[in-house]
Design a protein around this motif. Structure first.
Motif, PDB file in Angstrom:
ATOM      1  N   TYR A   1      24.334 -23.529 -31.325  1.00 27.21           N
ATOM      2  CA  TYR A   1      25.335 -22.655 -31.951  1.00 27.21           C
ATOM      3  C   TYR A   1      24.757 -21.780 -33.047  1.00 27.21           C
ATOM      4  N   ASP A   2      23.483 -21.919 -33.330  1.00 28.17           N
ATOM      5  CA  ASP A   2      22.826 -21.059 -34.311  1.00 28.17           C
ATOM      6  C   ASP A   2      21.364 -20.928 -33.902  1.00 28.17           C
ATOM      7  N   ASP A   3      20.593 -20.243 -34.705  1.00 31.09           N
ATOM      8  CA  ASP A   3      19.190 -20.011 -34.342  1.00 31.09           C
ATOM      9  C   ASP A   3      18.226 -20.984 -35.008  1.00 31.09           C
ATOM     10  N   SER A   4      18.746 -22.087 -35.540  1.00 29.21           N
ATOM     11  CA  SER A   4      17.849 -23.052 -36.181  1.00 29.21           C
ATOM     12  C   SER A   4      17.069 -23.817 -35.110  1.00 29.21           C
ATOM     13  N   ARG A   5      16.071 -24.551 -35.529  1.00 32.87           N
ATOM     14  CA  ARG A   5      15.267 -25.342 -34.590  1.00 32.87           C
ATOM     15  C   ARG A   5      15.931 -26.669 -34.243  1.00 32.87           C
ATOM     16  N   GLU A   6      17.019 -26.995 -34.947  1.00 35.51           N
ATOM     17  CA  GLU A   6      17.706 -28.251 -34.687  1.00 35.51           C
ATOM     18  C   GLU A   6      18.540 -28.160 -33.414  1.00 35.51           C
ATOM     19  N   VAL A   7      18.645 -29.272 -32.727  1.00 37.79           N
ATOM     20  CA  VAL A   7      19.506 -29.363 -31.551  1.00 37.79           C
ATOM     21  C   VAL A   7      20.920 -29.611 -32.064  1.00 37.79           C
ATOM     22  N   ASP A   8      21.845 -28.688 -31.797  1.00 39.20           N
ATOM     23  CA  ASP A   8      23.199 -28.806 -32.335  1.00 39.20           C
ATOM     24  C   ASP A   8      24.008 -29.888 -31.637  1.00 39.20           C
ATOM     25  N   GLU A   9      24.074 -29.845 -30.320  1.00 40.39           N
ATOM     26  CA  GLU A   9      24.816 -30.863 -29.574  1.00 40.39           C
ATOM     27  C   GLU A   9      24.014 -31.255 -28.345  1.00 40.39           C
ATOM     28  N   PRO A  10      23.312 -32.376 -28.442  1.00 41.28           N
ATOM     29  CA  PRO A  10      22.567 -32.825 -27.270  1.00 41.28           C
ATOM     30  C   PRO A  10      23.519 -33.369 -26.202  1.00 41.28           C
ATOM     31  N   VAL A  11      23.162 -33.137 -24.986  1.00 39.10           N
ATOM     32  CA  VAL A  11      23.965 -33.616 -23.862  1.00 39.10           C
ATOM     33  C   VAL A  11      23.121 -34.622 -23.106  1.00 39.10           C
ATOM     34  N   TYR A  12      23.658 -35.806 -22.932  1.00 37.80           N
ATOM     35  CA  TYR A  12      22.923 -36.892 -22.308  1.00 37.80           C
ATOM     36  C   TYR A  12      22.545 -36.533 -20.878  1.00 37.80           C
ATOM     37  N   ARG A  13      21.251 -36.390 -20.634  1.00 34.05           N
ATOM     38  CA  ARG A  13      20.698 -36.120 -19.305  1.00 34.05           C
ATOM     39  C   ARG A  13      21.375 -34.935 -18.606  1.00 34.05           C
ATOM     40  N   LEU A  14      21.600 -33.876 -19.355  1.00 29.71           N
ATOM     41  CA  LEU A  14      22.323 -32.722 -18.816  1.00 29.71           C
ATOM     42  C   LEU A  14      21.671 -32.173 -17.551  1.00 29.71           C
ATOM     43  N   GLY A  15      20.356 -32.134 -17.510  1.00 30.64           N
ATOM     44  CA  GLY A  15      19.657 -31.605 -16.345  1.00 30.64           C
ATOM     45  C   GLY A  15      19.834 -32.443 -15.090  1.00 30.64           C
ATOM     46  N   GLU A  16      20.284 -33.689 -15.245  1.00 33.99           N
ATOM     47  CA  GLU A  16      20.481 -34.566 -14.094  1.00 33.99           C
ATOM     48  C   GLU A  16      21.933 -34.596 -13.619  1.00 33.99           C
ATOM     49  N   HIS A  17      22.829 -34.037 -14.410  1.00 30.85           N
ATOM     50  CA  HIS A  17      24.247 -34.069 -14.043  1.00 30.85           C
ATOM     51  C   HIS A  17      24.552 -33.124 -12.898  1.00 30.85           C
ATOM     52  N   ARG A  18      25.517 -33.520 -12.125  1.00 29.15           N
ATOM     53  CA  ARG A  18      26.051 -32.675 -11.062  1.00 29.15           C
ATOM     54  C   ARG A  18      27.365 -32.110 -11.577  1.00 29.15           C
ATOM     55  N   PHE A  19      27.451 -30.794 -11.646  1.00 25.22           N
ATOM     56  CA  PHE A  19      28.659 -30.138 -12.145  1.00 25.22           C
ATOM     57  C   PHE A  19      29.584 -29.843 -10.972  1.00 25.22           C
ATOM     58  N   ALA A  20      30.430 -30.809 -10.708  1.00 23.15           N
ATOM     59  CA  ALA A  20      31.443 -30.705  -9.660  1.00 23.15           C
ATOM     60  C   ALA A  20      32.718 -31.297 -10.242  1.00 23.15           C
ATOM     61  N   VAL A  21      33.849 -30.776  -9.815  1.00 20.63           N
ATOM     62  CA  VAL A  21      35.129 -31.265 -10.315  1.00 20.63           C
ATOM     63  C   VAL A  21      35.207 -32.779 -10.108  1.00 20.63           C
ATOM     64  N   GLY A  22      35.588 -33.479 -11.197  1.00 22.75           N
ATOM     65  CA  GLY A  22      35.716 -34.922 -11.157  1.00 22.75           C
ATOM     66  C   GLY A  22      34.516 -35.676 -11.700  1.00 22.75           C
ATOM     67  N   GLU A  23      33.372 -35.008 -11.865  1.00 20.62           N
ATOM     68  CA  GLU A  23      32.180 -35.654 -12.427  1.00 20.62           C
ATOM     69  C   GLU A  23      32.331 -35.766 -13.944  1.00 20.62           C
ATOM     70  N   TYR A  24      31.537 -36.652 -14.565  1.00 19.13           N
ATOM     71  CA  TYR A  24      31.600 -36.893 -16.007  1.00 19.13           C
ATOM     72  C   TYR A  24      30.281 -36.532 -16.678  1.00 19.13           C
ATOM     73  N   VAL A  25      30.389 -36.045 -17.929  1.00 23.05           N
ATOM     74  CA  VAL A  25      29.238 -35.648 -18.735  1.00 23.05           C
ATOM     75  C   VAL A  25      29.434 -36.225 -20.134  1.00 23.05           C
ATOM     76  N   SER A  26      28.374 -36.782 -20.726  1.00 25.21           N
ATOM     77  CA  SER A  26      28.441 -37.322 -22.083  1.00 25.21           C
ATOM     78  C   SER A  26      27.768 -36.365 -23.053  1.00 25.21           C
ATOM     79  N   ILE A  27      28.479 -36.049 -24.143  1.00 22.67           N
ATOM     80  CA  ILE A  27      28.001 -35.100 -25.141  1.00 22.67           C
ATOM     81  C   ILE A  27      28.095 -35.749 -26.516  1.00 22.67           C
ATOM     82  N   THR A  28      27.043 -35.612 -27.311  1.00 18.77           N
ATOM     83  CA  THR A  28      27.068 -36.086 -28.690  1.00 18.77           C
ATOM     84  C   THR A  28      27.678 -34.990 -29.543  1.00 18.77           C
ATOM     85  N   ASP A  29      28.822 -35.296 -30.172  1.00 20.55           N
ATOM     86  CA  ASP A  29      29.522 -34.269 -30.939  1.00 20.55           C
ATOM     87  C   ASP A  29      28.878 -34.043 -32.303  1.00 20.55           C
ATOM     88  N   GLU A  30      29.457 -33.126 -33.061  1.00 26.39           N
ATOM     89  CA  GLU A  30      28.896 -32.749 -34.366  1.00 26.39           C
ATOM     90  C   GLU A  30      28.897 -33.905 -35.371  1.00 26.39           C
TER      91      GLU A  30
END
Length: 122
Positions: free
Chosen positions: A78-107
């Motif tokens: 959400y900004d240009d800092s070097r920090e990761v703002d909201e990491p998403v657990y294994r985002l590259g391995e998730h399948r984005f299809a209706v009904g699938e689940y994704v885990s996100i670490t919030d602020e």
């Protein structure tokens, strides 16, 4: 493959104030997907500037950022800092299809589960 609009809404998260979920909290992404619904790394390189992440909730203004990648790790920035703002657990391995689940670490550092409720070509 072209870009897709992906909407994820807060799913049931027992043990939190969101035990029953909340359809009014979530994320909307624009990202390239492979035919099987995973993030397309090669297409991302070409469309990096078009890949957005938008966090929405009824009690706060929407927060606009971008989908980003550093090494093998995908995250929302959400900004240009070097920090990761909201990491998403294994985002590259998730399948984005209706009904699938994704885990996100919030602020606040909590790992919350979201359900994919929409995937549409842009």
């Amino acid at each position: 493959m072209g870009l897709s609009r992906i909407v994820m809404r807060l799913a049931r998260n027992p043990g939190t104030e969101f035990a029953d979920g909340d359809d009014h909290r979530g994320y909307a992404l624009v990202a390239p997907l492979t035919p099987d619904g995973r993030l397309d790394e090669l297409a991302f390189r070409e469309h990096r500037n078009d890949c957005i992440a938008r966090r929405f909730a009824p009690d706060e203004d929407p927060v606009e950022g971008r989908l980003a990648r550093r090494g093998e790790r995908w995250f929302f920035d959400y900004d240009d800092s070097r920090e990761v703002d909201e990491p998403v657990y294994r985002l590259g391995e998730h399948r984005f299809a209706v009904g699938e689940y994704v885990s996100i670490t919030d602020e606040d550092g909590r790992l919350l589960t979201y359900k994919v409720t929409e995937v549409q070509p842009v």
